[in-house]
Design a protein around this motif. Structure first.
Motif, PDB file in Angstrom:
ATOM      1  N   ARG A   2      40.131 -34.055  92.071  1.00 26.55           N
ATOM      2  CA  ARG A   2      40.510 -34.088  93.593  1.00 26.55           C
ATOM      3  C   ARG A   2      40.645 -34.283  94.588  1.00 26.55           C
ATOM      4  O   ARG A   2      41.348 -34.986  95.793  1.00 26.55           O
ATOM      5  N   ARG A   3      39.868 -35.960  93.844  1.00 23.32           N
ATOM      6  CA  ARG A   3      39.691 -37.286  94.925  1.00 23.32           C
ATOM      7  C   ARG A   3      39.536 -36.448  96.693  1.00 23.32           C
ATOM      8  O   ARG A   3      39.971 -37.084  97.604  1.00 23.32           O
ATOM      9  N   ALA A   4      38.276 -36.105  95.967  1.00 25.79           N
ATOM     10  CA  ALA A   4      37.668 -35.919  97.235  1.00 25.79           C
ATOM     11  C   ALA A   4      36.108 -36.297  97.368  1.00 25.79           C
ATOM     12  O   ALA A   4      36.035 -36.224  95.897  1.00 25.79           O
ATOM     13  N   TYR A   5      35.293 -35.906  98.367  1.00 26.08           N
ATOM     14  CA  TYR A   5      33.835 -35.937  98.293  1.00 26.08           C
ATOM     15  C   TYR A   5      33.447 -34.130  97.877  1.00 26.08           C
ATOM     16  O   TYR A   5      33.291 -33.629  98.732  1.00 26.08           O
ATOM     17  N   TRP A   6      32.153 -34.284  97.929  1.00 28.15           N
ATOM     18  CA  TRP A   6      31.855 -33.453  97.375  1.00 28.15           C
ATOM     19  C   TRP A   6      30.154 -33.678  97.302  1.00 28.15           C
ATOM     20  O   TRP A   6      29.621 -34.290  96.500  1.00 28.15           O
ATOM     21  N   ARG A   7      29.460 -32.551  97.778  1.00 27.55           N
ATOM     22  CA  ARG A   7      28.813 -32.519  97.798  1.00 27.55           C
ATOM     23  C   ARG A   7      28.081 -31.258  96.917  1.00 27.55           C
ATOM     24  O   ARG A   7      27.878 -30.511  97.456  1.00 27.55           O
ATOM     25  N   LYS A   8      26.550 -31.494  96.102  1.00 25.71           N
ATOM     26  CA  LYS A   8      26.454 -30.412  94.872  1.00 25.71           C
ATOM     27  C   LYS A   8      25.598 -29.402  95.310  1.00 25.71           C
ATOM     28  O   LYS A   8      25.185 -29.850  96.268  1.00 25.71           O
ATOM     29  N   GLY A   9      26.380 -28.152  95.570  1.00 24.73           N
ATOM     30  CA  GLY A   9      25.660 -26.813  95.590  1.00 24.73           C
ATOM     31  C   GLY A   9      25.981 -26.339  97.093  1.00 24.73           C
ATOM     32  O   GLY A   9      25.889 -25.820  97.693  1.00 24.73           O
ATOM     33  N   ALA A  10      27.286 -26.959  97.430  1.00 21.71           N
ATOM     34  CA  ALA A  10      27.933 -26.497  98.692  1.00 21.71           C
ATOM     35  C   ALA A  10      28.207 -25.296  99.167  1.00 21.71           C
ATOM     36  O   ALA A  10      27.987 -24.562  99.829  1.00 21.71           O
ATOM     37  N   THR A  11      29.241 -24.997  98.177  1.00 22.66           N
ATOM     38  CA  THR A  11      29.141 -23.391  97.857  1.00 22.66           C
ATOM     39  C   THR A  11      28.323 -22.820  97.533  1.00 22.66           C
ATOM     40  O   THR A  11      28.198 -21.348  97.288  1.00 22.66           O
ATOM     41  N   SER A  12      28.142 -22.591  96.127  1.00 19.97           N
ATOM     42  CA  SER A  12      26.751 -22.260  95.355  1.00 19.97           C
ATOM     43  C   SER A  12      25.673 -21.934  95.127  1.00 19.97           C
ATOM     44  O   SER A  12      24.861 -21.219  95.588  1.00 19.97           O
ATOM     45  N   GLY A  13      25.005 -22.960  96.345  1.00 22.13           N
ATOM     46  CA  GLY A  13      23.797 -22.970  96.626  1.00 22.13           C
ATOM     47  C   GLY A  13      22.626 -24.164  95.852  1.00 22.13           C
ATOM     48  O   GLY A  13      21.771 -24.461  95.877  1.00 22.13           O
ATOM     49  N   ASN A  14      23.880 -24.629  94.586  1.00 23.25           N
ATOM     50  CA  ASN A  14      22.555 -25.087  93.691  1.00 23.25           C
ATOM     51  C   ASN A  14      22.170 -26.560  94.051  1.00 23.25           C
ATOM     52  O   ASN A  14      23.038 -27.457  93.246  1.00 23.25           O
ATOM     53  N   VAL A  15      21.846 -26.801  94.991  1.00 24.36           N
ATOM     54  CA  VAL A  15      22.159 -27.993  95.272  1.00 24.36           C
ATOM     55  C   VAL A  15      20.741 -29.338  95.062  1.00 24.36           C
ATOM     56  O   VAL A  15      20.150 -28.730  94.112  1.00 24.36           O
ATOM     57  N   GLN A  16      21.428 -30.251  94.877  1.00 25.20           N
ATOM     58  CA  GLN A  16      20.232 -30.695  94.278  1.00 25.20           C
ATOM     59  C   GLN A  16      19.669 -32.042  95.778  1.00 25.20           C
ATOM     60  O   GLN A  16      20.472 -32.972  96.224  1.00 25.20           O
ATOM     61  N   ARG A  17      18.285 -32.130  95.490  1.00 30.53           N
ATOM     62  CA  ARG A  17      17.282 -32.547  96.811  1.00 30.53           C
ATOM     63  C   ARG A  17      17.601 -34.286  95.963  1.00 30.53           C
ATOM     64  O   ARG A  17      16.679 -34.336  95.133  1.00 30.53           O
ATOM     65  N   VAL A  18      17.348 -35.013  96.905  1.00 31.27           N
ATOM     66  CA  VAL A  18      17.021 -37.133  96.165  1.00 31.27           C
ATOM     67  C   VAL A  18      16.030 -36.871  96.273  1.00 31.27           C
ATOM     68  O   VAL A  18      15.283 -37.651  97.811  1.00 31.27           O
ATOM     69  N   VAL A  19      15.295 -37.704  95.610  1.00 24.19           N
ATOM     70  CA  VAL A  19      13.497 -37.780  95.613  1.00 24.19           C
ATOM     71  C   VAL A  19      13.799 -39.374  95.457  1.00 24.19           C
ATOM     72  O   VAL A  19      13.506 -39.746  96.547  1.00 24.19           O
ATOM     73  N   GLU A  20      14.954 -40.131  94.943  1.00 28.21           N
ATOM     74  CA  GLU A  20      15.283 -41.574  94.771  1.00 28.21           C
ATOM     75  C   GLU A  20      16.645 -41.611  94.535  1.00 28.21           C
ATOM     76  O   GLU A  20      17.422 -40.961  93.601  1.00 28.21           O
ATOM     77  N   VAL A  21      16.864 -42.668  94.772  1.00 31.71           N
ATOM     78  CA  VAL A  21      18.287 -43.475  94.086  1.00 31.71           C
ATOM     79  C   VAL A  21      18.185 -44.792  92.893  1.00 31.71           C
ATOM     80  O   VAL A  21      17.285 -45.479  94.384  1.00 31.71           O
ATOM     81  N   ARG A  22      18.051 -44.405  91.995  1.00 36.79           N
ATOM     82  CA  ARG A  22      17.852 -46.067  91.182  1.00 36.79           C
ATOM     83  C   ARG A  22      19.260 -46.640  91.194  1.00 36.79           C
ATOM     84  O   ARG A  22      20.002 -45.675  90.458  1.00 36.79           O
ATOM     85  N   LEU A  23      18.727 -47.659  90.624  1.00 39.44           N
ATOM     86  CA  LEU A  23      20.502 -48.688  89.804  1.00 39.44           C
ATOM     87  C   LEU A  23      20.190 -49.214  88.834  1.00 39.44           C
ATOM     88  O   LEU A  23      18.800 -50.275  88.427  1.00 39.44           O
ATOM     89  N   ASP A  24      20.766 -49.650  87.716  1.00 39.48           N
ATOM     90  CA  ASP A  24      20.419 -49.785  86.565  1.00 39.48           C
ATOM     91  C   ASP A  24      20.607 -51.322  86.640  1.00 39.48           C
ATOM     92  O   ASP A  24      20.825 -52.219  87.366  1.00 39.48           O
ATOM     93  N   CYS A  25      20.104 -52.140  85.668  1.00 44.07           N
ATOM     94  CA  CYS A  25      19.777 -53.996  85.382  1.00 44.07           C
ATOM     95  C   CYS A  25      21.024 -54.210  85.495  1.00 44.07           C
ATOM     96  O   CYS A  25      21.071 -55.795  86.356  1.00 44.07           O
ATOM     97  N   ASP A  26      22.382 -53.782  85.045  1.00 40.76           N
ATOM     98  CA  ASP A  26      23.642 -54.369  85.373  1.00 40.76           C
ATOM     99  C   ASP A  26      24.231 -54.281  86.533  1.00 40.76           C
ATOM    100  O   ASP A  26      25.327 -54.631  87.233  1.00 40.76           O
ATOM    101  N   GLY A  27      23.638 -53.144  87.774  1.00 40.00           N
ATOM    102  CA  GLY A  27      24.345 -52.514  88.891  1.00 40.00           C
ATOM    103  C   GLY A  27      25.226 -51.623  88.556  1.00 40.00           C
ATOM    104  O   GLY A  27      25.980 -51.573  89.966  1.00 40.00           O
ATOM    105  N   ASP A  28      25.980 -51.169  87.729  1.00 37.60           N
ATOM    106  CA  ASP A  28      27.304 -50.779  87.380  1.00 37.60           C
ATOM    107  C   ASP A  28      26.915 -48.901  87.044  1.00 37.60           C
ATOM    108  O   ASP A  28      28.170 -48.477  86.884  1.00 37.60           O
ATOM    109  N   ALA A  29      25.476 -48.784  87.524  1.00 34.06           N
ATOM    110  CA  ALA A  29      25.088 -47.042  86.846  1.00 34.06           C
ATOM    111  C   ALA A  29      24.285 -46.537  88.106  1.00 34.06           C
ATOM    112  O   ALA A  29      23.266 -47.627  87.977  1.00 34.06           O
ATOM    113  N   VAL A  30      24.588 -45.417  88.272  1.00 31.22           N
ATOM    114  CA  VAL A  30      23.028 -44.962  88.943  1.00 31.22           C
ATOM    115  C   VAL A  30      22.319 -44.021  88.827  1.00 31.22           C
ATOM    116  O   VAL A  30      23.053 -43.130  88.340  1.00 31.22           O
TER     117      VAL A  30
END
Length: 259
Positions: A61-89
């Protein structure tokens, strides 16, 4: 899960050179289950860090989306981590409902086996529920998240040279967020933090537009990046207008006088 051994800034993320995206794995912070795989760009990661809810970028869709915006199945983020190469989150989340739009708790509910040896259950599983386009990233136009990008629904895919209705729809969404202030909305976050935060974002986006313009001057293929960054800038500008009580018509009148 292994303990964190240091913090890294958002600038350390290495995005794909062709798409500007980075793969994001969502993991249940309590059970350790891998829930889904999606993609994000710098703006989606910034929204996730700012709001505490999982934001992604839809490739189809080439657009931003917040998980669960319509379904209610949201994901509350506890922590964001970056891998050793910096190319995966990695998003470590507390899910409020199924991660998959099919209703399954996780997207990885099928086992892959060699051709010709699939079980009866695998044979009966039917076609890929994600569809051919955007497979595995939760982008299929299902009821759960089909319009989850409503906070910023600026179309940057091309088409008509000028479509004022798209701008009117975006203004309508922003006005609705201003009046209703739904939880987890990035637009609500901006309204809550006021003009200073909005101004900072406008400055950041303006710089990104300028940098994209310099890049497009050397490489015509980069003009899509100018359009995308300009859409982000326009969105934040409209949010500021609504916050301080300026209507789009007020700006159009100034432009008419200057013309």
């Amino acid at each position: 899960m292994a303990a964190v051994k240091g913090d890294v800034e958002l600038a350390r993320v290495r995005y794909d050179a062709a798409t500007g995206l980075v793969p994001v794995v969502a993991q249940d912070a309590e059970t350790g289950d891998v829930l889904m795989l999606a993609y994000a760009d710098r703006e989606a990661l910034k929204r996730t860090l700012a709001t505490g809810y999982a934001w992604y970028y839809s490739r189809s869709r080439r657009a931003y989306w917040r998980k669960g915006a319509t379904s209610g199945n949201v994901q509350r983020v506890v922590e964001v981590r970056l891998d050793c190469d910096g190319d995966a989150v990695l998003y470590r989340v507390v899910p409020e409902g199924p991660a998959c739009h099919t209703g399954e708790q996780v997207c990885f509910y099928r086992r892959l086996v060699p051709d010709g040896v699939s079980s009866e259950a695998a044979d009966e599983s039917g076609p890929d529920p994600h569809g051919a386009a955007g497979a595995g990233e939760g982008d299929a136009p299902a009821a759960s998240d089909a319009d989850a990008a409503s906070d910023v629904s600026v179309d940057v895919s091309g088409g008509a040279a000028w479509d004022e209705s798209a701008l009117a729809r975006l203004w309508g969404v922003i006005d609705s967020r201003y009046r209703e202030r739904p939880d987890g909305s990035y637009t609500t976050y901006l309204f809550t933090h006021g003009a200073e935060r909005m101004g900072k974002k406008i400055g950041e986006e303006a710089v990104e537009v300028a940098l994209a313009g310099v890049k497009a001057e050397r490489d015509a293929a980069a003009k899509a990046e100018v359009a995308s960054e300009s859409a982000d800038l326009l969105y934040h500008l409209l949010v500021l207008w609504r916050h301080v009580g300026v209507q789009p018509a007020d700006v159009w009148q100034v432009l008419e006088k200057r013309a």
